[in-house]
Design a protein around this motif. Structure first.
Motif, PDB file in Angstrom:
ATOM      1  N   THR A  74       0.848  -1.183   0.000  1.00 56.88           N
ATOM      2  CA  THR A  74       0.000   0.000   0.000  1.00 56.88           C
ATOM      3  C   THR A  74       0.889   1.240   0.000  1.00 56.88           C
ATOM      4  O   THR A  74       1.812   1.341   0.802  1.00 56.88           O
ATOM      5  N   SER A  75       0.611   2.193  -0.870  1.00 54.02           N
ATOM      6  CA  SER A  75       1.431   3.399  -0.954  1.00 54.02           C
ATOM      7  C   SER A  75       1.181   4.288   0.256  1.00 54.02           C
ATOM      8  O   SER A  75       0.112   4.273   0.868  1.00 54.02           O
ATOM      9  N   GLU A  76       2.196   5.073   0.580  1.00 60.77           N
ATOM     10  CA  GLU A  76       2.081   5.969   1.730  1.00 60.77           C
ATOM     11  C   GLU A  76       0.985   7.007   1.515  1.00 60.77           C
ATOM     12  O   GLU A  76       0.255   7.346   2.438  1.00 60.77           O
ATOM     13  N   SER A  77       0.850   7.499   0.283  1.00 61.83           N
ATOM     14  CA  SER A  77      -0.194   8.495   0.020  1.00 61.83           C
ATOM     15  C   SER A  77      -1.582   7.884   0.183  1.00 61.83           C
ATOM     16  O   SER A  77      -2.509   8.539   0.643  1.00 61.83           O
ATOM     17  N   HIS A  78      -1.728   6.619  -0.182  1.00 62.91           N
ATOM     18  CA  HIS A  78      -3.014   5.930  -0.031  1.00 62.91           C
ATOM     19  C   HIS A  78      -3.351   5.760   1.452  1.00 62.91           C
ATOM     20  O   HIS A  78      -4.490   5.937   1.865  1.00 62.91           O
ATOM     21  N   LEU A  79      -2.353   5.398   2.263  1.00 64.72           N
ATOM     22  CA  LEU A  79      -2.564   5.254   3.702  1.00 64.72           C
ATOM     23  C   LEU A  79      -3.028   6.567   4.313  1.00 64.72           C
ATOM     24  O   LEU A  79      -4.003   6.613   5.058  1.00 64.72           O
ATOM     25  N   GLU A  80      -2.304   7.646   3.979  1.00 66.63           N
ATOM     26  CA  GLU A  80      -2.635   8.967   4.520  1.00 66.63           C
ATOM     27  C   GLU A  80      -4.034   9.404   4.110  1.00 66.63           C
ATOM     28  O   GLU A  80      -4.796   9.937   4.919  1.00 66.63           O
ATOM     29  N   LYS A  81      -4.385   9.165   2.866  1.00 69.53           N
ATOM     30  CA  LYS A  81      -5.687   9.559   2.328  1.00 69.53           C
ATOM     31  C   LYS A  81      -6.826   8.919   3.122  1.00 69.53           C
ATOM     32  O   LYS A  81      -7.883   9.517   3.311  1.00 69.53           O
TER      33      LYS A  81
END
Length: 96
Positions: free
Chosen positions: A59-66
């Motif tokens: 899972t990408s970091e931007s996806h986690l943050e979103k």
């Protein structure tokens, strides 16, 4: 535990087993011989395995943050550094 696919061995059976169904079982469990709903004979069907190549499964970091998650990575024994999301920049074990 693997997910096994089963399908009716004959024309006899319910709609579920004629179409095929999945069942989560231990490797040590014996294969089903009968449909759990109608009792018709069934057999395991060979299915294609899921293969993940490279890091595409991560899972990408931007996806986690979103989605409101925070991710930390271990930088040393008992010390973690934030890589994504909200929260403290570092988490450390204070030895207690």
């Amino acid at each position: 535990m693997p997910i096994y696919e089963y399908i009716a061995s004959t024309e006899r059976g319910c709609e579920r087993c004629r179409a095929g169904f999945d069942l989560l079982q231990r490797l040590s469990d014996a294969p089903l011989q009968q449909c759990p709903h109608c009792g018709a004979p069934v057999h395991q069907r060979i299915s294609a395995p899921t293969v993940v190549a490279g890091n595409s499964h991560r899972t990408s970091e931007s996806h986690l943050e979103k989605h409101g998650f925070t991710q930390y990575r271990k930088v040393s024994k008992g010390v973690y550094e934030k890589t994504a999301g909200k929260g403290p920049t570092h988490i450390a074990d204070d030895g207690k």
